[in-house]
Write an enzyme that holds these catalytic residues in place. Structure first.
Site, PDB file in Angstrom:
ATOM      1  N   MET A  55       0.847  -1.173   0.000  1.00 52.80           N
ATOM      2  CA  MET A  55       0.000   0.000   0.000  1.00 52.80           C
ATOM      3  C   MET A  55       0.884   1.224   0.000  1.00 52.80           C
ATOM      4  O   MET A  55       1.992   1.188   0.483  1.00 52.80           O
ATOM      5  CB  MET A  55      -0.871   0.015   1.246  1.00 52.80           C
ATOM      6  CG  MET A  55      -1.522  -1.299   1.490  1.00 52.80           C
ATOM      7  SD  MET A  55      -2.490  -1.781   0.069  1.00 52.80           S
ATOM      8  CE  MET A  55      -4.092  -1.351   0.656  1.00 52.80           C
ATOM      9  N   CYS A  56       0.359   2.286  -0.482  1.00 52.83           N
ATOM     10  CA  CYS A  56       1.173   3.474  -0.644  1.00 52.83           C
ATOM     11  C   CYS A  56       0.269   4.681  -0.422  1.00 52.83           C
ATOM     12  O   CYS A  56      -0.912   4.543  -0.131  1.00 52.83           O
ATOM     13  CB  CYS A  56       1.751   3.522  -2.057  1.00 52.83           C
ATOM     14  SG  CYS A  56       2.509   1.963  -2.585  1.00 52.83           S
ATOM     15  N   ARG A  57       0.816   5.846  -0.533  1.00 49.30           N
ATOM     16  CA  ARG A  57       0.071   7.100  -0.519  1.00 49.30           C
ATOM     17  C   ARG A  57       0.560   7.937  -1.687  1.00 49.30           C
ATOM     18  O   ARG A  57       1.751   7.928  -1.992  1.00 49.30           O
ATOM     19  CB  ARG A  57       0.314   7.884   0.794  1.00 49.30           C
ATOM     20  CG  ARG A  57      -0.075   7.152   2.084  1.00 49.30           C
ATOM     21  CD  ARG A  57      -1.568   7.179   2.332  1.00 49.30           C
ATOM     22  NE  ARG A  57      -2.212   5.998   1.776  1.00 49.30           N
ATOM     23  CZ  ARG A  57      -3.535   5.765   1.866  1.00 49.30           C
ATOM     24  NH1 ARG A  57      -4.330   6.628   2.493  1.00 49.30           N
ATOM     25  NH2 ARG A  57      -4.056   4.694   1.322  1.00 49.30           N
ATOM     26  N   VAL A  84       4.619   7.995  -2.073  1.00 50.20           N
ATOM     27  CA  VAL A  84       5.443   7.337  -1.045  1.00 50.20           C
ATOM     28  C   VAL A  84       5.018   5.881  -0.983  1.00 50.20           C
ATOM     29  O   VAL A  84       3.830   5.555  -1.027  1.00 50.20           O
ATOM     30  CB  VAL A  84       5.331   8.016   0.335  1.00 50.20           C
ATOM     31  CG1 VAL A  84       5.959   9.408   0.281  1.00 50.20           C
ATOM     32  CG2 VAL A  84       3.894   8.098   0.839  1.00 50.20           C
ATOM     33  N   ASN A 116      -1.574   2.757  -6.081  1.00 47.30           N
ATOM     34  CA  ASN A 116      -1.673   2.318  -4.698  1.00 47.30           C
ATOM     35  C   ASN A 116      -2.586   1.114  -4.717  1.00 47.30           C
ATOM     36  O   ASN A 116      -3.755   1.237  -5.073  1.00 47.30           O
ATOM     37  CB  ASN A 116      -2.235   3.463  -3.848  1.00 47.30           C
ATOM     38  CG  ASN A 116      -2.779   3.002  -2.529  1.00 47.30           C
ATOM     39  OD1 ASN A 116      -2.402   1.942  -2.033  1.00 47.30           O
ATOM     40  ND2 ASN A 116      -3.683   3.779  -1.957  1.00 47.30           N
TER      41      ASN A 116
END
Lengths: 262, 262, 262, 262
Positions: free
Chosen positions: C1-3, C86, C112
């Site tokens: 998972m990311c942002r 990120v 994401n």
């Protein structure tokens, strides 16, 4: 192009071969003498066997010559069989998974060479990797793909697996017009036996030497000192077979196939 | 030893000077021609002025030749005044804070050279940094210490500040027996004016050249092309003074002091 | 998972969106609020459009929160359309080529989410990439493979290309028993138009929000401030279409196909 | 703030303490429970003693949780006395020389804590380092400076050297108005004996625990498992003294000085 060293023998600190010699692998990382690339600053790696069933790996994208961790590890790691490699990339990214050696189960592999038109032949070579080994394809180099293809070609008989894979690669590069170049100078081990290959198609093979004593064998891209008479040159299309407890033999590649054909 | 380039002139993409020329700084990172170190692979950096009151910095410990970010940035960053530097470390660690250029307020600085016995003279040089600037000492190089000493010596008159600092350094190295070597070939800017120094004590100074046209000035460790007649050699113990809106002048260092003494 | 965050609007310094807001992307790198991974410290990246025909990229494997280069670049880079990301890795290596955004020609993409059994489905997804784009496969993530599959599915009509690719992925995960999960919350741009997708199969979709004013649109994984009423929630199975010169529209995915079926 | 673990006992693979426990140091790097910083992602390090007279070091700026080299090394390195540390930086740069542990001759040191106004007190603390040890000052942290000050204060009697240095630091922070905070929770070893300090001025000390059995002692910032009754809390202003061949003793700091004053 890259430079590498493989050792098998009495258990020793890695520093005696990797960092200390006059023309050590670390020195070769900044000034190799027999390579088309005099600078091998695109990462490096160590692979070694110890008490754990699987080999250890230390790979880093910085040049070997300035890595303080490498000096500490070569001083403190002791092994009876280890690989060390400095990389000069030939097109693929500078990442840890693209640094040599590569490990798969008990096996270690490292390579100096290239597949001429890698971006064109890549899919064909990757297709040689069996599905169950494809998760081990964590990088994008030709070297790792060839290693996993060899793993899938029956690695328990390593010379035959290499010959089978090299034959496929040879077909691939010869199917192009003009034939792509392919250089393969590589080391392979299962933690007991050590193999080193020197082969090329449509090109001159990269250099390969070894030095053997009662204490062990060291196989290198280029000699670790200027006393060249200590070093045996491995001929093109040959493999050094250093089985556990035996003296090394230099065997022609594809010999049995040729015999079979005769 | 290192290689660097400084540019001031019409706003341009950095790539025209850093990555594109035949003997660009990137090429020099792997094969410099006029340096004692032909490989400058111990990190690199960019510093540039834009619309923000303080300059931008991009510094990285990987070699410049393999950094894909650097290529993108040189293509996309436009500036009227920028520095670029590739590093060959002379004893201090390979860290980003030890990569050039260094920034302090509006000022940028980069250096090619060394202080002979840095570990012995380091405390003396660091003592030249005023307390209020000591928090800006984020690395451990001689270069950064000299820059901060210059900042503290009255940077608003840059040549005088440099002369004052170089005089102290000269005293330091001459106080040893035999005299330590000291080489200082450096660039300094406030975003408007550009200064480049060539100086040495007990040694030959590192090379310094510049090329000026109506579009701007570029100052380099070694020429960016093989057409050497385009490049003016800066004599030892001289500084290139390129004030905003004026043509560059090459001025002897310590000249006024000598005049004052006459 | 990311942002991640995507911006299109008046040309602005990236810092106003990436580093300055109370709950900026940099803050989310160390403490995200709406993600299953609160730490997104497995690398980061910027992609932006400027005067060059192709977008710029800055990708790094260090955490965003401690990267001083990132702060300088966000202060100095100005763009009318940029992406920032990120990463919290879901199994593939921490390398620059595995960091988002990905660029191909004029196109930028970031993601994401994840493909449930990536090691099992990877070959099928990679097979969706046409031969001519396979050299652009420089990393090993599911995200890059999906992007290149979309590129090959007719990227000039981006929503249709995405739908076609997502339909294939949906088939892949549904062919397993029990069905693998697949989450896809992604941004795509050609430098003029901006698209953001929210989709999932056998799972809840990752969050997606946007905020639009006359100055531009910003689309995010989670709001940049605690004033949630400023932010519009994008429903699952929808795409935000922000064409150049028009206000954004939120359109259901697979709508036309459903219409066609009716 | 940081998290660390120190072990002395039967020679063992580092993995049994660094990577395998339920709440291992690697787990603490991404989610510490008893620290003001729950993420300790600003680099990490290992220090260990083997057959070489000086300890080995492996330090890296990436987060510990994603470093594949660390997993291999913890599996393959065996030691009777080792340190491991994950860092949450408190103002100084993310560089390898700023990562713990620090080595000097036979000694290893690592630290969790901070000096309140480091940029203000730094010169005073650095002045405590004797000239002959100043070349060992390769980073910029408060931790390394305190270690080298302790080395110079008579490290052969480690508790006295620590007390002497802590007394100087205490004077420094108390000379400010209001008094700066100072936290010092540190481990020190010469390869035979192990010391761990818990101390603070104008603040609460960071947590410190240990667990001892006939196989050895492990000292930690926070327990490696949820079975807290296995762990002895070290009181503030105390030092754990684990001499070779003896059971550990917990001794008050400055005790003898207090006695002398009575």
């Amino acid at each position: 192009m890259c430079r590498w060293i493989a050792y098998r023998g009495e258990t020793t600190a890695l520093e005696h071969y990797v960092t200390e010699p006059a023309h050590s692998l670390i020195t070769q990382s900044i000034q190799a003498l027999e390579s088309t690339a005099s600078v091998n600053g695109d990462g490096f790696g160590l692979g070694w066997y110890g008490s754990h069933p699987e080999p250890g790996l230390y790979r880093e994208i910085r040049p070997a010559w300035s890595d303080e961790n490498l000096r500490y590890l070569c001083r403190h790691l002791h092994s009876h069989l280890f690989f060390a490699h400095v990389r000069a990339a030939t097109g693929t990214a500078i990442t840890r998974p693209n640094c040599h050696p590569f490990a798969c189960g008990r096996w270690l592999f490292m390579h100096n060479g290239f597949v001429g038109s890698w971006s064109r032949l890549r899919r064909k070579v990757e297709a040689l990797i069996p599905d169950e080994l494809y998760p081990a394809r964590v990088g994008t180099t030709d070297s790792e793909a060839i290693f996993l293809a060899m793993m899938g070609a029956g690695i328990e008989t390593p010379v035959a697996a290499a010959e089978k894979t090299l034959a496929r690669l040879t077909d691939f590069v010869n199917a192009t017009e003009p034939g792509d170049r392919f250089r393969f100078t590589a080391a392979l081990s299962n933690g007991r036996d050590l193999y080193a290959f020197r082969y090329a198609v449509n090109d001159k093979a990269n250099t390969l030497y070894y030095r053997e004593s009662e204490n062990g064998i060291v196989i290198v891209s280029e000699p670790l000192d200027s006393d060249h008479k200590n070093w045996v040159t491995v001929p093109e299309s040959h493999v050094v077979v250093a089985l556990a407890g035996e003296r090394a033999r230099v065997v022609p590649l594809f010999h049995r196939h040729q015999e079979a054909a005769e």
